[in-house]
Design a protein around this motif. Structure first.
Motif: not given
Lengths: 313, 285
Positions: B84-85, B97-99, B101-103, B105-106, B109-110
């Motif tokens: 999916f990502f 690379l940015v996606i 990092l986003a995953i 963080m997600l 964080g969760l």
């Protein structure tokens, strides 16, 4: 003055007029924070414009913050001298790091900026006698009075960061429009191609890196003197990652991207009125949505709504 | 320095090094084959530790069953994240690379929101100690060392000799040529994500009884993995093993003789390696 002039002037007038309408310290603090971020994120954008992703921008903010703290508290310089020096010192460190490392292509630059940022943070942590260690340095003096304006309330700080942001903006616009900006984007498109037509790509990559870190240094210096406090906790890998994602969320293709991204990312957690722990989750969701739906960043939203599919690199 | 003290420090280094190897090998596998710095890899490790914690402490599952289950759960999660990502950004360098990092963080964080910031612990499976030349070594640690060695040998043999492992190496060498030979690039990537995530899950499960379990483990782990794979050579499994062991020994001996400042050494090693031998100690030019 044409329509173009107005689009630039209107936000400027609005920003200058803010304190005439509200002197709410909470609101001013949000705008000041946005200004601090914007200045630093503009730096990330100029580095990105040569096709380099930095994962260590917070280190140069830290260098700026600590340089100007030491210059004012230990050397006794005035803030007005320490502030530009902080930018120059950050820029100089970037030159020392950038020169040997920018020849390494691709993902390695991101890794080396990250490793160096951790080194800077750990030096601060492990040198308490000079740099305050984990606990940080408190009681950093506010800027001294200038033109009989004293920095005792948030309003002068607001105008100061507005001025700094405006200056950064003007530099960025100038760079974008000049030959250097064109060369930066040619390196971004293809560095081998740029090199083949005789561009010294190293020179320009280092220039962009030093310029970006100069503004990180200014931003860090203002930060320290505004909050009167600096600590290694402010300059972790997260701060560096936030700088990067603010640029991407706003839109790294436009000079308006960094302030837009900074404003948006500062306001959203406030508007949602959530605890700080939720911040990474919210930022991650925004970033993922932007990457899938608006790869050019928020700045491309009006074009997208008008149905114009502008291609952004 | 007495022999027993030396052995103690050496075994600590070996233990720490194998910890890094476990986490870094999956991370390096992804980079080697997909050219992606998977920042979410550390979060998979964190979730593996939490899966083991929940299975053992709340559901009363046997530890070894929990280890296998954690590997399966995290492998499945890795495949989902890839589909999916990561896949939509597959051939784009910076966005991938940015996606990632986003995953990261997600998930991190969760994890913090769901599990809270308090340390959790998984009760030890083995409690005895072994005495070697006067040094005291816990059985628990010996089991982790043996399991880590077993997993690394299995991974190396798999990549070297199995058909799908060879397909992975082919894709890593030349994606187009591999596709022309009839190797499904997408299915190879999916498999690679599954194996890498299973390794992260195994690392989480193996280390959970030794260390505390908390949602901050992920970022810490992935940054260590980054250091290890750069020292060893990005994308190389032998490099990840050598880099991990080297960092483990440097940190163990450094902590004994230099103290806290040791944590800086790993990053200095990264800078030196990248300046003088960017392909890493064991990578190919």
């Amino acid at each position: 003055m044409g329509k173009r002039g107005l689009t630039y002037l209107t936000p400027m007038v609005a920003l200058v007029a803010v304190p005439a309408f509200t002197q709410d310290p909470y609101l001013l603090n949000l705008l000041i924070t946005t200004g601090i971020w914007s200045t630093s994120v503009w730096g990330v954008r100029v580095i990105m414009s040569t096709g380099q992703l930095t994962l260590g921008h917070a280190a140069y903010m830290a260098v700026g913050a600590y340089a100007s703290t030491l210059l004012t508290m230990k050397v006794g310089l005035s803030f007005w001298l320490a502030f530009p020096l902080a930018g120059l010192i950050s820029s100089f460190i970037a030159l020392l790091i950038g020169y040997p490392t920018l020849r390494i292509k691709g993902v390695y630059f991101s890794i080396i900026t990250f490793a160096f940022a951790e080194i800077i943070r750990l030096i601060i942590v492990h040198w308490p006698s000079l740099l305050g260690g984990f606990g940080g340095i408190a009681n950093i003096p506010a800027p001294s009075s200038i033109f009989s304006i004293s920095f005792t309330s948030r309003i002068p700080f607001y105008y100061l960061i507005l001025g700094i942001s405006l200056l950064t903006y003007l530099v960025m616009v100038r760079v974008d429009k000049s030959r250097i900006g064109k060369i930066f984007s040619s390196i971004h498109e293809s560095d081998t191609l740029a090199e083949s037509i005789g561009i010294n790509i190293m020179k320009y990559k280092v220039t962009a890196f030093c310029l970006g870190c100069f503004f990180a240094g200014l931003s860090g210096s203002f930060y320290a003197h505004y909050f009167n406090f600096t600590s290694p906790e402010f300059f972790t890998i997260w701060q560096s990652i936030y700088c990067l994602i603010f640029a991407i969320v706003g839109g790294a293709g436009s000079v308006w991207g960094p302030p837009l991204g900074s404003l948006f990312m500062t306001l959203v957690p406030e508007l949602l009125r959530v605890a700080r722990e939720y911040e990474p989750v919210i930022y991650a969701i925004i970033l993922i949505l932007i990457m899938f739906l608006l790869p050019g960043g928020l700045i491309t939203l009006p074009d997208r709504l008008r149905g114009k599919q502008k291609k952004v690199h | 320095m007495t022999l027993s003290f030396f052995i103690q420090v050496f075994v600590n280094g070996l233990m720490l090094g194998l910890t890094y190897v476990l986490i870094a090998s999956g991370f390096s596998l992804i980079y080697g084959i997909m050219r992606l710095l998977n920042f979410a890899h550390g979060e998979f490790y964190m979730l593996g530790a939490f899966a083991t914690y929940l299975l053992c402490e709340h559901l009363g599952v046997n530890y070894f069953a929990a280890l296998i289950l954690s590997m399966v759960i995290i492998a499945a999660l890795g495949v989902v994240v890839y589909r999916f990502f990561f896949r939509p950004f597959r051939d784009q360098h910076d966005p991938s690379l940015v996606i990632a990092l986003a995953i990261a963080m997600l998930i991190g964080g969760l994890g913090l929101l769901i599990f809270g910031e308090k340390d959790k612990s998984v009760s030890p499976v083995f409690s005895g100690v072994i005495k070697v030349f006067g040094a005291t070594l816990s059985q628990e640690r010996m089991v982790v060392i043996l399991m880590a060695i077993f997993l690394m040998v299995a991974l190396t043999l798999y990549i070297k000799f199995s058909k799908t492992g060879q397909a992975m190496r082919a894709v890593a060498q030349d994606r187009e040529a591999a596709a022309l030979q009839g190797i499904g690039v997408d299915s190879t990537f999916t498999l690679c994500m599954a194996i890498s995530s299973a390794l992260a899950g195994a690392a989480g499960a193996l280390l959970a009884p030794l260390f505390f379990v908390n949602p901050f483990l992920g970022m810490h782990a992935v940054l260590k993995a980054l250091v290890v794979v750069v020292i060893g050579g990005l994308g190389s499994i032998p490099g990840a093993i050598a880099g991990g062991l080297l960092l483990g020994f440097v940190e163990s001996f450094g902590n004994t003789f230099l103290g806290d400042i040791t944590e800086i050494l790993g990053f200095i090693m990264v800078m030196i390696v990248l300046l003088f031998r960017p392909q890493g100690l064991f990578g190919h030019g």
